[in-house]
Write an enzyme that holds these catalytic residues in place. Structure first.
Site, PDB file in Angstrom:
ATOM      1  N   GLU A   1       2.298   5.106  -4.153  1.00 30.12           N
ATOM      2  CA  GLU A   1       2.238   6.047  -5.303  1.00 30.12           C
ATOM      3  C   GLU A   1       3.522   6.863  -5.410  1.00 30.12           C
ATOM      4  O   GLU A   1       3.876   7.170  -6.550  1.00 30.12           O
ATOM      5  CB  GLU A   1       1.013   6.958  -5.146  1.00 30.12           C
ATOM      6  CG  GLU A   1      -0.320   6.235  -5.273  1.00 30.12           C
ATOM      7  CD  GLU A   1      -0.635   5.307  -4.104  1.00 30.12           C
ATOM      8  OE1 GLU A   1      -0.188   5.579  -2.982  1.00 30.12           O
ATOM      9  OE2 GLU A   1      -1.327   4.301  -4.333  1.00 30.12           O
TER      10      GLU A   1
ATOM     11  N   ASP B   1       0.832  -1.214   0.000  1.00 28.98           N
ATOM     12  CA  ASP B   1       0.000   0.000   0.000  1.00 28.98           C
ATOM     13  C   ASP B   1       0.865   1.261   0.000  1.00 28.98           C
ATOM     14  O   ASP B   1       2.082   1.202   0.230  1.00 28.98           O
ATOM     15  CB  ASP B   1      -0.896  -0.037   1.256  1.00 28.98           C
ATOM     16  CG  ASP B   1      -1.983   1.039   1.252  1.00 28.98           C
ATOM     17  OD1 ASP B   1      -2.298   1.587   0.177  1.00 28.98           O
ATOM     18  OD2 ASP B   1      -2.534   1.327   2.343  1.00 28.98           O
TER      19      ASP B   1
ATOM     20  N   ASP C   1      -9.318   2.927  -2.661  1.00 28.53           N
ATOM     21  CA  ASP C   1     -10.324   3.395  -1.709  1.00 28.53           C
ATOM     22  C   ASP C   1     -11.601   3.901  -2.376  1.00 28.53           C
ATOM     23  O   ASP C   1     -11.851   5.111  -2.447  1.00 28.53           O
ATOM     24  CB  ASP C   1      -9.725   4.495  -0.824  1.00 28.53           C
ATOM     25  CG  ASP C   1      -8.535   3.978  -0.036  1.00 28.53           C
ATOM     26  OD1 ASP C   1      -8.334   2.747  -0.009  1.00 28.53           O
ATOM     27  OD2 ASP C   1      -7.794   4.797   0.537  1.00 28.53           O
TER      28      ASP C   1
HETATM   29  O1  MIG Z   1      -4.275   6.163   4.151  1.00 32.68           O
HETATM   30  O2  MIG Z   1      -3.865   0.946   5.754  1.00 32.68           O
HETATM   31  O3  MIG Z   1      -6.073   1.847   0.304  1.00 32.68           O
HETATM   32  O4  MIG Z   1      -7.030  -0.293   1.816  1.00 32.68           O
HETATM   33  O5  MIG Z   1      -7.077   0.026   4.596  1.00 32.68           O
HETATM   34  C1  MIG Z   1      -5.010   4.972   4.229  1.00 32.68           C
HETATM   35  C2  MIG Z   1      -5.041   1.677   5.836  1.00 32.68           C
HETATM   36  C3  MIG Z   1      -4.075   3.807   4.159  1.00 32.68           C
HETATM   37  C4  MIG Z   1      -5.179   2.862   2.250  1.00 32.68           C
HETATM   38  C5  MIG Z   1      -5.590   1.587   1.593  1.00 32.68           C
HETATM   39  C6  MIG Z   1      -6.632   0.898   2.434  1.00 32.68           C
HETATM   40  C7  MIG Z   1      -6.087   0.617   3.808  1.00 32.68           C
HETATM   41  C8  MIG Z   1      -5.630   1.940   4.445  1.00 32.68           C
HETATM   42  N1  MIG Z   1      -4.655   2.613   3.583  1.00 32.68           N
END
Ligand code: MIG
Length: 627
Positions: free
Chosen positions: A307, A304, A416
């Site tokens: 980007e 995660d 999201d």
């Molecule tokens: O800023 O880890 O897209 O699936 O639950 C949020 C917390 C950070 C974004 C991910 C989401 C995840 C969440 N993350």
């Protein structure tokens, strides 16, 4: 046929696996202008591709941007989300595909400024352009896919159903969730761990109280047929004494500012640094850190924040605070107020930050901004390469950010979204574009990530998502529970999820074929029925593999819909776990699909397996029982 045109790339992205000679002349049918590439469209021209972007399957009528972005509001006006997928397919008087191999930003104005005109504007010309022609839309896609290499193939169990939630904090939360699925007799293969399993959001650590013995707990779950899939964030907490930070810092593996100091950003762990995934040595080093978790029996991960998402940078925050302090409370007007508010809002994912740190690559030093879209891709590659070494079996791996090339190393989820009806359709419409770009293993957060889900929304979402290779229910912190057991009656969910497992021999087989043959698992009807003018306009139905079509309901309180059959098909209906079929002729039908029924269409019989508890019980070879 593929022709390659060179505009002097500054860096090899690695997206392409075939080394083709350059062609002379201009990349027809595009006209090259000072700023980019243009083409006119006649009334019938349709445009496909652009991967994960918002809006329809046919991309005509909007403007899109390749810029991997942590965008939490997937509304129609957004030009980019997490992926940068630079393949478009134009079906007009000329029919061809184009791939812009550039790690920086590109704007695709597809009839936005002028409805009969395409203008593609790369931010700079440091790119390779591939023009791909072929006998059919499908042939062009396959030709393109052979250029970029085979898609990632996950382990079979990854095609099971998974439950996730940002908010399961302890081992007991996870165990309770597993128990509730078991009590409801709903099949389940995976439970996901979100950032709270970590110690202070530090990658590759485990919270000592919340998960006192993750190895034993993972084994306990595995015994029950459930795999734990932890999240890994891109940024590493800046904290002396934390070995991942200390080692990376000492070896110079983090992205640097203009003075050669580690560039410090704010994300979940607080002050953090960014591993330089474009530096092969740093990338290899980061990948090896997954060993901390594979040693505990972990077999899959989701990556995660790659980007990379930045809440702020240390320097940006300093500047912003100075700016905010300038405000004169006596004289503040409305515009000053909004301006000041935006100073903080604009800190997030800002270009000025992306311009302020650097990568150390084999081809030289680059400002992050110029190679931005490679970051998530290279994080996926880092993990994939390491997992191949660390484990004997294939691992589950998927990412949020991506660009073409990453499809060889992992899947992606679409990030999201919201618990909105429109996002069922949005998710359906994203699938063919992703498949064109090689991202076959994907799916959306079922039930919607942000916002509160309802029972009917979850039922309808699942009735679509049971066909997506990645089938995961996930929700944000603080939102209402949306597990398959959360709405009281569990039977309806058991039937839908069970149907997924009964279809796995077909769905998995079709997925493997799409990987091996560089074809699309999900296709717009237009691709299979090129001469059918109606099929070409269908935006809410998809072909799934060789012999299936789906047409889900995605509107609140609708219990029927119009469905177009481009040829005679068998309608298969699952009602309370029972299957019935009906032959339907080519043409429009108004089909009743009450909440809880799943309907799909077949062009040749698709065998169904027996109901199972998880993928370990699936007989993967297609059986002879017909439907
Ligand atoms: O800023 O880890 O897209 O699936 O639950 C949020 C917390 C950070 C974004 C991910 C989401 C995840 C969440 N993350």
């Amino acid at each position: 046929m593929i022709k390659r045109f060179c505009y002097d790339p500054i860096i090899t992205t690695g997206a392409v696996v075939k080394d083709l000679p350059y062609s002379n002349g201009s990349p027809e049918p595009f006209t090259v202008t000072e700023n980019g590439f243009t083409l006119d469209m006649d009334a019938k021209t349709r445009v496909y591709g652009l991967g994960e972007t918002m809006r329809g399957i046919n991309k005509r009528g909007w403007i899109y941007e390749s810029r991997c972005t942590d965008e939490p509001f997937h509304t129609e006006d957004k030009r980019s989300v997490y992926g940068a997928h630079n393949f478009i397919l134009i079906d007009g008087k000329d029919r061809f595909g184009a791939f812009f191999d550039l790690p920086g930003r590109i704007t695709y104005d597809i009839g936005y400024t002028d409805s009969d005109f395409i203008t593609i504007t790369p931010e700079n010309f440091a790119l390779d352009l591939y023009i791909i022609t072929g006998d059919s839309l499908k042939a062009i896609v396959s030709e393109f896919r052979s250029l970029i290499g085979k898609s990632y193939l996950p382990p079979k169990w990854a095609f099971g159903y998974g439950q996730s939630r940002w908010g399961y904090v302890t081992e007991d939360d996870i165990r309770r969730c597993a128990d509730q699925y078991k009590d409801a007799r709903i099949p389940l293969d995976m439970l996901y761990l979100d950032i709270d399993y970590m110690d202070s959001f530090k990658d590759f650590t485990v919270h000592p109280e919340r998960f006192p013995d993750l190895k034993a707990f993972a084994a306990e779950m595995k015994e029950r047929g459930i795999r734990l899939i932890p999240i890994i964030d891109a940024a590493v907490k800046k904290e002396e004494g934390y070995s991942v930070y200390d080692e990376g810092h000492e070896k110079g593996y983090f992205c640097k500012d203009e003075n050669g100091e580690d560039f410090v950003v704010g994300v979940w762990p607080g002050k953090s640094v960014l591993p330089d995934f474009l530096d092969p040595e740093a990338s290899r080093w980061f990948g090896q850190q997954y060993k901390a978790l594979t040693d505990l029996g972990i077999e899959g991960f989701w990556n995660d924040m790659n980007e990379p998402a930045l809440f702020y940078s240390e320097k940006g925050l300093e500047r912003a605070i100075e700016e905010v302090q300038k405000i004169d409370i006596e004289k503040i007007g409305a515009l000053d107020f909004f301006g000041t508010r935006d100073v903080l809002v604009k800190l997030q994912n800002s270009d000025s930050d992306y311009k302020s740190f650097y990568h150390n690559t084999p081809e030289g030093r680059f400002a992050h901004y110029d190679v931005h879209n490679l970051y998530g891709y290279r994080m996926t590659k880092s993990a994939y390469d390491a997992l191949c070494e660390l484990r004997d079996e294939p691992s589950l791996l998927f990412s949020r950010a991506s660009s073409i090339g990453a499809h060889r190393y992992g899947g992606i989820w679409t990030g999201d979204n919201h618990s909105w009806w429109s996002h069922i359709l949005q998710s359906l419409q994203q699938m063919p574009g992703l498949n064109m770009c090689g991202f076959l293993f994907s799916g959306s957060d079922i039930g919607g990530f942000n916002g509160n889900c309802t029972r009917d929304l979850l039922i309808r979402w699942m009735s679509f998502a049971l066909f997506t290779p990645l089938m995961r229910n996930h929700a944000a912190f603080g939102t209402r529970s949306q597990e398959a057991f959360a709405f009281g009656d569990t039977e309806v969910f058991r039937h839908i999820i069970t149907l997924r497992y009964r279809l796995l021999p077909y769905l998995y087989d079709e997925f493997v074929k799409a990987v091996e043959n560089d074809t699309m698992y999900f296709r717009p009807l237009a691709f299979d029925y090129e001469d059918d003018e109606i099929a070409a306009t269908i935006e809410d139905q998809l072909m799934v593999g060789d012999s299936m079509m789906i047409a889900p309901i995605y509107r609140q309180n609708a219990d029927a819909r119009h469905i177009y059959l481009p040829e005679k098909m068998t309608q298969v209906r699952m009602h309370e776990g029972e299957i019935s079929t009906e032959e339907l002729n080519k043409g429009w039908h108004y089909v009743s699909i009450p909440l809880g029924d799943v309907v799909y269409f077949t062009t040749s019989p698709i065998p169904l397996g027996e109901p199972v508890r998880n993928t370990s019980e699936v007989i993967w070879e297609k059986q002879d029982t017909e439907n």
